[in-house]
Design an enzyme around this catalytic site. Structure first.
Site, short mmCIF file in Angstrom:
data_model
loop_
_atom_site.label_atom_id
_atom_site.label_comp_id
_atom_site.label_asym_id
_atom_site.label_seq_id
_atom_site.Cartn_x
_atom_site.Cartn_y
_atom_site.Cartn_z
N LEU A 106 -6.74 10.01 0.65
CA LEU A 106 -6.76 8.60 1.01
C LEU A 106 -5.61 8.39 1.98
CD1 LEU A 106 -7.33 6.82 -2.44
CD2 LEU A 106 -9.01 7.20 -0.63
N ASP A 107 -5.81 7.53 2.99
CA ASP A 107 -4.74 7.25 3.94
C ASP A 107 -3.51 6.71 3.20
OD1 ASP A 107 -6.49 7.96 5.92
OD2 ASP A 107 -7.07 5.90 6.39
N LYS A 108 -2.36 6.85 3.83
CA LYS A 108 -1.10 6.40 3.23
C LYS A 108 -1.15 4.93 2.82
CE LYS A 108 3.87 6.20 4.26
NZ LYS A 108 4.92 6.51 5.26
N THR A 110 -3.88 3.24 2.09
CA THR A 110 -5.06 2.96 1.28
C THR A 110 -4.76 3.27 -0.18
OG1 THR A 110 -6.54 3.50 3.11
CG2 THR A 110 -7.50 3.55 0.92
N HIS A 196 -10.21 8.29 8.83
CA HIS A 196 -10.13 6.83 8.94
C HIS A 196 -11.52 6.20 9.07
CE1 HIS A 196 -5.87 7.02 9.10
NE2 HIS A 196 -5.74 7.31 10.39
#
Length: 251
Positions: A106-108, A110, A196
């Site tokens: 998961l993105d930082k 998110t 993303h």
């Protein structure tokens, strides 16, 4: 699992120390197998049949561990990082010997559902692009998300690099009013995991995500009672449903 394995390997895997430390435990007579004090730390044992004790404490062997983490913002989905805290920094040291890793990322910025395990086979089944394991996200979006966006996502949208996404299911929970700076609230289920991807999908229809949270991966749903930054082991039912899902989606 192998029928038997070395005692020192089993004890190291269950958190009783390094092999040299386990040798010392054996040397002082702290380890027993089926009621008999062990003399050799390299002795072969059967994890499921033999009764093993260390200082009178029964040893419970587990080959794999499965943790559900509600990842908070500001933490990276990696096993190590020189600049930021990783998801493993959130996990208690009693799991350190299992060599856990995040299944996917998961993105930082998110948050939400992230599975941590040491089961490489299951991770591969869940992450393989050929398996098309669904992932569902909750998002808050700038702009009025409407039926035209729903139809576009159902067809597949073209990202900024020219990639056309697989069809995705958009559920509009609330259509925001941009004139009043009101955000739209949606749930989106995608069948792939490009870089993303969810953010770029909304960019392709002229909208911007301001909050993103993963709430499901395959049959596994984020526990609503699990606060951000906390984790728990999967229940037997959750673990089996994931394995069955992976087996069913074998290519």
């Amino acid at each position: 699992m192998k029928a038997t394995l070395r005692l020192d390997k089993l004890l190291a895997h269950t958190g009783f120390g390094t092999r040299s430390e386990i040798k010392q435990l054996v040397k002082r007579g702290a380890v027993s197998v089926n009621g008999r004090t062990v003399k050799d730390s390299g002795q072969q044992v059967h994890p499921e049949r033999d009764e093993i004790h260390v200082d009178g404490e029964p040893v419970v062997y587990r080959e794999f561990v499965y943790l559900m983490l509600n990842k908070p913002q500001g933490v990276v989905s990696a096993t190590e990082d020189t600049r930021d805290r990783t998801v493993l920094d959130l996990i208690d040291s009693r799991y350190a010997h299992f060599d856990l890793f995040p299944v996917g990322r998961l993105d930082k910025d998110t948050e939400g559902l992230l599975l941590l395990t040491n089961d490489g086979k299951l991770a591969h089944q869940l992450l393989s692009p050929r398996k098309h394991v669904p992932k569902t996200y909750y998002a808050e979006v700038e702009g009025a998300v409407d039926e035209s966006d729903k139809a576009a996502f159902a067809r597949g949208v073209t990202l900024d690099d020219g990639y056309v996404t697989m069809p995705a299911e958009l559920v509009i929970l609330h259509r925001g009013n941009p004139a009043q700076s009101e955000l739209s609230r949606i749930e989106l289920t995608i069948m792939e995991g490009k870089f993303h991807q969810v953010k770029r999908m909304f960019q392709s229809v002229g909208k911007r995500i301001v909050f993103l949270k993963r709430i499901a991966m395959g049959p596994l749903k984020l526990d609503p009672n699990l606060p951000a930054g906390k984790y728990r082991e999967l229940t037997e039912k959750e673990r089996l449903s994931l394995k069955e899902h992976g087996e069913y989606h074998k290519s």
